[in-house]
Design a protein around this motif. Sequence first.
Motif, short mmCIF file in Angstrom:
data_model
loop_
_atom_site.label_atom_id
_atom_site.label_comp_id
_atom_site.label_asym_id
_atom_site.label_seq_id
_atom_site.Cartn_x
_atom_site.Cartn_y
_atom_site.Cartn_z
N VAL A 87 12.56 -16.70 5.56
CA VAL A 87 12.76 -18.03 5.69
C VAL A 87 11.55 -18.89 5.62
O VAL A 87 11.53 -19.80 5.26
CB VAL A 87 13.38 -18.24 6.92
CG1 VAL A 87 14.95 -18.07 6.97
CG2 VAL A 87 12.86 -17.91 8.24
N ALA A 88 10.29 -17.93 6.16
CA ALA A 88 9.13 -18.42 6.00
C ALA A 88 8.60 -18.63 4.67
O ALA A 88 8.05 -19.64 4.02
CB ALA A 88 8.18 -17.33 6.61
N LYS A 89 8.92 -17.62 3.77
CA LYS A 89 8.52 -17.62 2.33
C LYS A 89 9.14 -18.83 1.58
O LYS A 89 8.62 -19.59 0.86
CB LYS A 89 8.93 -16.39 1.71
CG LYS A 89 8.64 -16.16 0.31
CD LYS A 89 8.86 -14.85 -0.36
CE LYS A 89 8.66 -14.85 -1.53
NZ LYS A 89 8.73 -13.53 -2.19
N GLU A 90 10.42 -19.13 2.06
CA GLU A 90 11.10 -20.18 1.30
C GLU A 90 10.66 -21.45 1.60
O GLU A 90 10.55 -22.28 0.99
CB GLU A 90 12.67 -20.19 1.75
CG GLU A 90 13.28 -18.94 0.97
CD GLU A 90 14.80 -19.00 1.19
OE1 GLU A 90 15.45 -19.93 1.42
OE2 GLU A 90 15.52 -17.92 0.96
N ALA A 91 9.86 -21.69 2.96
CA ALA A 91 9.39 -22.89 3.49
C ALA A 91 8.04 -22.87 2.99
O ALA A 91 7.17 -23.78 3.59
CB ALA A 91 9.61 -23.17 4.85
N GLU A 92 7.32 -21.80 2.31
CA GLU A 92 6.06 -21.77 1.81
C GLU A 92 5.19 -21.82 3.51
O GLU A 92 4.15 -22.21 3.19
CB GLU A 92 5.52 -22.72 0.90
CG GLU A 92 6.35 -22.71 -0.26
CD GLU A 92 5.93 -23.90 -1.48
OE1 GLU A 92 5.30 -24.68 -0.88
OE2 GLU A 92 6.32 -23.57 -2.54
N LEU A 93 5.54 -20.84 4.19
CA LEU A 93 4.81 -20.63 5.39
C LEU A 93 4.61 -19.16 5.40
O LEU A 93 5.24 -18.32 5.07
CB LEU A 93 5.51 -21.36 6.61
CG LEU A 93 5.58 -22.65 6.64
CD1 LEU A 93 6.52 -23.01 7.85
CD2 LEU A 93 4.34 -23.45 6.90
N LYS A 94 3.55 -18.89 6.45
CA LYS A 94 3.44 -17.35 6.65
C LYS A 94 4.29 -17.20 7.98
O LYS A 94 4.20 -17.92 9.03
CB LYS A 94 1.96 -17.07 7.15
CG LYS A 94 1.43 -15.90 7.29
CD LYS A 94 0.11 -15.69 7.88
CE LYS A 94 -0.16 -14.02 8.35
NZ LYS A 94 -1.70 -13.88 8.93
N ALA A 95 4.75 -15.93 8.06
CA ALA A 95 5.48 -15.44 9.17
C ALA A 95 4.64 -14.69 9.99
O ALA A 95 4.01 -13.98 9.65
CB ALA A 95 6.88 -14.44 8.73
N PHE A 96 4.67 -15.02 11.39
CA PHE A 96 3.87 -14.33 12.41
C PHE A 96 4.58 -13.72 13.56
O PHE A 96 5.58 -14.38 14.03
CB PHE A 96 2.90 -15.55 13.09
CG PHE A 96 1.76 -15.00 13.63
CD1 PHE A 96 0.65 -14.33 12.72
CD2 PHE A 96 1.52 -15.28 14.92
CE1 PHE A 96 -0.59 -13.95 13.34
CE2 PHE A 96 0.05 -14.66 15.48
CZ PHE A 96 -0.84 -14.07 14.50
#
Length: 201
Positions: A111-120
């Motif tokens: 979901v982070a990738k789809e929102a163009e964010l990094k997952a932490f």
Amino acid sequence: MTKKVALSFSGGKDSCLALYQLQEQNIDVACLVTTVWKRNQQTVAHDEKRDRIKDQAESFNIPVHFIETDFDTYKTDFVETLKELKRLFAIDGVAFGDIYLKGHREWGEEVAKEAELKAFYPLWSKKADALDLLREFVLLDFKAEVIKVDATKLPQEWVGRRLDEAFIQAIMQQDVCPMGESGEYHTTVFDGPVFRYHLRD
């Protein structure tokens, strides 16, 4: 490097400990994001009331955004909310309180990738280290209690128990993850190092 994140927040011990770890690493938690069911407005998994989450967020002095969702649209709703939070707060990442379940991490990273964010994942560790995380939570003087159990794994009478040294000794005698990573038990937190003030007696 990730500097500003939204934290997926349930109100329980994992997400509060994750908030603490993020702040210790000088990562700006710009907002909390909490999923609630459309049908009853209670939090996903914990069945917590929205007002309890709002009270926690106010004590942290961090805004909270609720995602009203259901099983069919859960992932889409989460992604779209992250995109909105990215615009509102200029976040570059989203943090989760998961500890060792690979499937949970894979979902968060997707979901982070789809929102163009990094997952932490500030709590990510080995399954064998879960007890150490519970000990850390108690030693940091967080105050929490059990609000829900999986009755197939823990006695219903555990609801209402405080997380303290006696709890640690008791959970060690059970054939479950000490941190309840597989949903064995869920908690609410009402005080600790991330709180500006105590929420209740």
